[in-house]
Design an enzyme around this catalytic site. Sequence first.
Site, mmCIF file in Angstrom:
data_model
loop_
_atom_site.group_PDB
_atom_site.id
_atom_site.type_symbol
_atom_site.label_atom_id
_atom_site.label_comp_id
_atom_site.label_asym_id
_atom_site.label_seq_id
_atom_site.Cartn_x
_atom_site.Cartn_y
_atom_site.Cartn_z
ATOM 1 N N ASP A 398 1.064 -1.050 0.025
ATOM 2 C CA ASP A 398 0.030 -0.665 0.174
ATOM 3 C C ASP A 398 0.614 1.187 0.051
ATOM 4 O O ASP A 398 1.967 1.267 0.017
ATOM 5 C CB ASP A 398 -1.273 -0.369 1.006
ATOM 6 C CG ASP A 398 -1.769 1.434 0.761
ATOM 7 O OD1 ASP A 398 -1.718 2.012 0.672
ATOM 8 O OD2 ASP A 398 -1.974 1.670 2.281
ATOM 9 N N THR A 400 0.556 4.740 1.800
ATOM 10 C CA THR A 400 -0.201 5.871 3.052
ATOM 11 C C THR A 400 -0.161 4.932 3.570
ATOM 12 O O THR A 400 -0.604 4.073 3.920
ATOM 13 C CB THR A 400 -1.742 6.273 2.314
ATOM 14 O OG1 THR A 400 -1.996 7.402 1.261
ATOM 15 C CG2 THR A 400 -1.988 7.412 3.156
ATOM 16 N N ASP A 597 -1.426 -0.545 5.817
ATOM 17 C CA ASP A 597 -1.652 -0.174 7.525
ATOM 18 C C ASP A 597 -3.118 -0.156 7.565
ATOM 19 O O ASP A 597 -3.834 0.836 8.597
ATOM 20 C CB ASP A 597 -1.341 1.040 7.686
ATOM 21 C CG ASP A 597 -1.643 1.852 6.867
ATOM 22 O OD1 ASP A 597 -1.863 2.208 5.689
ATOM 23 O OD2 ASP A 597 -1.344 3.228 7.964
#
Length: 725
Positions: A398, A400, A597
């Site tokens: 991912d 961000t 996250d």
Amino acid sequence: MSSLAGGRAGAVTYTCPMHPQVRQPGPGHCPICGMALEPELPSAEPEENLEQRDFSQRFWSTLPLTLIVLAIAMSGDSLARLGPATRNGTEFALSAPVVLWGGWPFFVRCLASIRTRNPNMWTLIGIGVAAAFGYSIVATLAPGLFPDSFRMHGRVGVYFEAASAIVSLTLLGQLLELRARSSTSAAIRVLLGLAPKTARRIAADGSEADVALDQVQAGDRLRVRPGEKVPVDGVIVEGASNLDESMLTGEPMPVRKGVGDKLIGATLNGTGGLVMRADQVGAATVLAQIVQLVAQAQRTRAPMQKLADRVARWFVLAVLGIAVLTFLAWGLFGPAPSWTHAILVAVSVLIIACPCALGLATPMTIMVATGRAARAGVLFRDAEAIERLRQIDTLIVDKTGTLTEGHPAFREVIAVGDTAAERVLQLAASLDQGSEHPVATAIVAEARRRGVVLAPAEGFDSLTGRGVRGTVDGHALLLGTADMVAEAAGSLGGLEARAAQLRGEGATVVFLSVDGIVAGALAVADPIKASTPAALAELRAAGLRIVMATGDAQGTADAVARALGIDPAFGEAKPADKAELVRKLQAEGRRVAMAGDGINDAPALAAADVGIAMGTGTDVAMSSAQVTLVKGDLRGIARARAISDAAVRNMRQNLGFAFLYNALGIPLAAGVLYPAFGLLLNPMVAALAMSLSSVSVVGNALRLSRVRLGKAAPPGVAVPGSTPG
């Protein structure tokens, strides 16, 4: 039980260290292997291991008797004057407490294995000791039942010393194993020890009192004085201070926090006083979740262990069959006294084939490896992840919060005409004081960092999706998108080219007009973590293909991908799209890991061969992943792979050693050397060899606690990314 475990002492769940699927309230014994059950979570303070104390008492109390029996047995003709009956009776009297009391736990486990039809190492030990001791009792009490060929030096040969020595050596091996298992809980005890024992609670009337940590409830207001540890997870409601969060992040620099900022339990407060609101207590705190992850991983069995369990069952049955056949072969065809030799050989086979080493081979490795990983900031949820991680060849990341910091930071201010850049920042930050938008937060934070004095804003108004407007120092301000400002001011003051360049680098650009005239622009970006370039270099060097999938716009994804050399990069990816990407790569035959996250990463984390969550992310992400990087640093993946490699090698070594040991030991015990050399393996020697094999396996597993993970490469230069999408 510590309050971190979220349970009362009376509600503690116990589990088998060898068979974690066995769980029950309160202590007891495993119905599969007979071992004493252990609490799922140890307490913060070291507690006495009752089984270890029991075995220690049995060992040290009976060891002198065993040594005396051995001395009598080895004395030969020097004690012939005592007479056969007296000598055998003395050995019987001395060995009975050793076998019947010292070895009682082994017989209980042996019977349990037979009753539950789960043959294991205790089956062999119990039958072997019972055979040697039972034969010797009959030879002592009814020597007339035996032919003259069974008599040596005027008496029937007995094996009280062998039975006693086997019990003592097995007790010693169990003590060493129990001490080794206790050492694997060190990582958990260190984590539990980080939490303070009390919290200072503020009552509704303003009075304050110290209370035990397990009495703190969500919603309580707590005071954290300078130098104290934060008691539980929560939010600051009064005060500001520097917090040492190295226990969570590994970073030595304190973090400045004020009203509204989150606090993590067990972090250390600096010089400022704080009042916080407790949000997560007991088992819901970050520290408790970390403890539970480590404990859960240490109890899980690897696929390699499942194979060993299946093999061990048939191995025990095969050994029992070999012992019977060996007994019959020596009894019917062996040299005189043939049946004495038959008993001796059969007992030796049963003892030396004890699968202690086989049963310990993988559980010890998993327990030590997870403890070592925890110290390196890597939490394995289960043993399967330890085995699989080394096989990964593709990593989906991912953007961000994984590649980037996960929040926008100020990038650049551009002034137009005679307006100074500092004035553009002051006006924009003064207007943005009333906005909660992440871009506004970054601009205000930068102004305060530079010491810019902000003026009050009047008539503040937020234009959803476009920007904000208001009056500062008597000037009408408009701050927002290019379309909004160009519509009001008639142009963008020649800032188009620079703005386009910044957007191409993944930044968000807002424009400022003062009294209808464009005064400048400000750029905000989500910076790439300083550790990311070095982490990706390590992973590529390890042979991993890196793929990025983000919910941000494709242009933003491409900008970050170019800066980091990632190809391909998928933007505007919804949660289902990320999970589908995982399945697509798996269908191509790739072993896929997913690192993320956020909540939107959870489906892909669960679908991947190994899901890797950032410890700085959401609870949902961490609960969906098999591996958690406590520091949120991708370099932890390289450390985790190093531990995975070392652990699998260690398991293979242990299993190979256990099988090789038995492959060589059983023929020796069965007497293959007797025809050529006249050598037979005494049951005492077999018992010693069995114990040493277990100690060797435990020692090899403990080497993992010292495995070198290498030094991470120097952090790369931070590259601006995009705003969160």
